[in-house]
Design a protein around this motif. Structure first.
Motif, PDB file in Angstrom:
ATOM      1  N   ALA A 117     -14.648  23.752  32.724  1.00  0.00           N
ATOM      2  CA  ALA A 117     -14.346  22.898  31.573  1.00  0.00           C
ATOM      3  C   ALA A 117     -14.558  23.643  30.254  1.00  0.00           C
ATOM      4  N   ALA A 118     -15.461  24.625  30.282  1.00  0.00           N
ATOM      5  CA  ALA A 118     -15.774  25.369  29.058  1.00  0.00           C
ATOM      6  C   ALA A 118     -14.830  26.555  28.849  1.00  0.00           C
ATOM      7  N   ARG A 119     -13.934  26.778  29.809  1.00  0.00           N
ATOM      8  CA  ARG A 119     -13.078  27.966  29.720  1.00  0.00           C
ATOM      9  C   ARG A 119     -11.806  27.758  28.904  1.00  0.00           C
ATOM     10  N   GLU A 120     -11.444  26.526  28.650  1.00  0.00           N
ATOM     11  CA  GLU A 120     -10.182  26.247  27.952  1.00  0.00           C
ATOM     12  C   GLU A 120     -10.088  26.931  26.584  1.00  0.00           C
ATOM     13  N   PRO A 121     -11.135  26.854  25.728  1.00  0.00           N
ATOM     14  CA  PRO A 121     -11.038  27.539  24.433  1.00  0.00           C
ATOM     15  C   PRO A 121     -10.822  29.043  24.595  1.00  0.00           C
ATOM     16  N   LEU A 122     -11.352  29.602  25.693  1.00  0.00           N
ATOM     17  CA  LEU A 122     -11.194  31.047  25.902  1.00  0.00           C
ATOM     18  C   LEU A 122      -9.775  31.405  26.318  1.00  0.00           C
ATOM     19  N   ARG A 123      -9.122  30.501  27.024  1.00  0.00           N
ATOM     20  CA  ARG A 123      -7.701  30.743  27.344  1.00  0.00           C
ATOM     21  C   ARG A 123      -6.887  30.820  26.060  1.00  0.00           C
ATOM     22  N   GLU A 124      -7.219  29.924  25.125  1.00  0.00           N
ATOM     23  CA  GLU A 124      -6.546  29.931  23.820  1.00  0.00           C
ATOM     24  C   GLU A 124      -6.799  31.238  23.082  1.00  0.00           C
ATOM     25  N   ARG A 125      -8.068  31.679  23.118  1.00  0.00           N
ATOM     26  CA  ARG A 125      -8.413  32.929  22.424  1.00  0.00           C
ATOM     27  C   ARG A 125      -7.677  34.112  23.040  1.00  0.00           C
ATOM     28  N   TRP A 126      -7.569  34.111  24.372  1.00  0.00           N
ATOM     29  CA  TRP A 126      -6.832  35.184  25.062  1.00  0.00           C
ATOM     30  C   TRP A 126      -5.418  35.267  24.474  1.00  0.00           C
ATOM     31  N   LYS A 127      -4.767  34.089  24.349  1.00  0.00           N
ATOM     32  CA  LYS A 127      -3.399  34.044  23.799  1.00  0.00           C
ATOM     33  C   LYS A 127      -3.376  34.534  22.355  1.00  0.00           C
ATOM     34  N   GLN A 128      -4.395  34.149  21.574  1.00  0.00           N
ATOM     35  CA  GLN A 128      -4.437  34.567  20.167  1.00  0.00           C
ATOM     36  C   GLN A 128      -4.605  36.081  20.045  1.00  0.00           C
ATOM     37  N   TYR A 129      -5.508  36.644  20.833  1.00  0.00           N
ATOM     38  CA  TYR A 129      -5.699  38.103  20.791  1.00  0.00           C
ATOM     39  C   TYR A 129      -4.428  38.829  21.221  1.00  0.00           C
ATOM     40  N   LYS A 130      -3.769  38.278  22.250  1.00  0.00           N
ATOM     41  CA  LYS A 130      -2.525  38.883  22.739  1.00  0.00           C
ATOM     42  C   LYS A 130      -1.472  38.885  21.626  1.00  0.00           C
ATOM     43  N   ALA A 131      -1.372  37.754  20.933  1.00  0.00           N
ATOM     44  CA  ALA A 131      -0.411  37.632  19.831  1.00  0.00           C
ATOM     45  C   ALA A 131      -0.731  38.605  18.698  1.00  0.00           C
ATOM     46  N   LEU A 132      -2.018  38.942  18.544  1.00  0.00           N
ATOM     47  CA  LEU A 132      -2.430  39.874  17.493  1.00  0.00           C
ATOM     48  C   LEU A 132      -2.265  41.340  17.921  1.00  0.00           C
ATOM     49  N   GLY A 133      -1.809  41.555  19.157  1.00  0.00           N
ATOM     50  CA  GLY A 133      -1.557  42.913  19.634  1.00  0.00           C
ATOM     51  C   GLY A 133      -2.770  43.615  20.226  1.00  0.00           C
ATOM     52  N   PHE A 134      -3.802  42.852  20.597  1.00  0.00           N
ATOM     53  CA  PHE A 134      -4.983  43.452  21.208  1.00  0.00           C
ATOM     54  C   PHE A 134      -4.662  43.920  22.627  1.00  0.00           C
TER      55      PHE A 134
END
Length: 141
Positions: A117-134
């Motif tokens: 249940a606590a992992r959902e925000p991290l999935r979002e962050r993964w997408k954000q970092y990916k979008a930033l080219g990390f």
């Protein structure tokens, strides 16, 4: 290019006390001479980390402090920042907050709780970092 490493907690040692993993990561960074900034969720977590880092390795002192506690913080290898403090970025950032860290750094380490249940925000962050080219990496701990 910056890197984001996601550490997924699975081992019993870290399940009950996820902040031990943060101590382990900070110790590795210190051994590698990488100045580290730990972004705590709140002052209570910053103080808990401060205590844990004192006791983490009985054979080796890990130099650390909470941001704002002392003038010498630029020389301190591991800094712990509560949200209300203004911390300047460092080459290595360990992020325990819900927001993506957007200040310049070489690597960001994200600690992923075992609770699904606590992992959902991290999935979002993964997408954000990916979008930033990390460059993204995942590690099971």
């Amino acid at each position: 290019m910056s890197r984001a490493d996601f550490y997924l907690i699975a081992k019993p040692r870290f399940l009950g006390q996820p902040l031990l993993l943060v101590c382990e990561l900070a110790k590795k960074a210190y051994a590698a001479n990488q100045p580290t900034l730990i972004l705590a969720r709140d002052m209570a977590q910053a103080e808990e980390l401060d205590d844990l880092l004192w006791a983490f390795d009985p054979d080796e002192y890990l130099p650390h402090q909470i941001v704002g506690a002392d003038e010498d913080e630029d020389e301190t290898p591991v800094l712990i920042a509560a949200p209300e403090t203004d911390a300047s970025s460092r080459p290595l950032v360990i992020n325990l907050r819900d927001d993506v860290w957007l200040k310049p750094c070489d690597r960001i380490l994200e600690v992923v709780p075992a609770d699904p249940a606590a992992r959902e925000p991290l999935r979002e962050r993964w997408k954000q970092y990916k979008a930033l080219g990390f460059e993204l990496n995942k590690h099971d701990m």
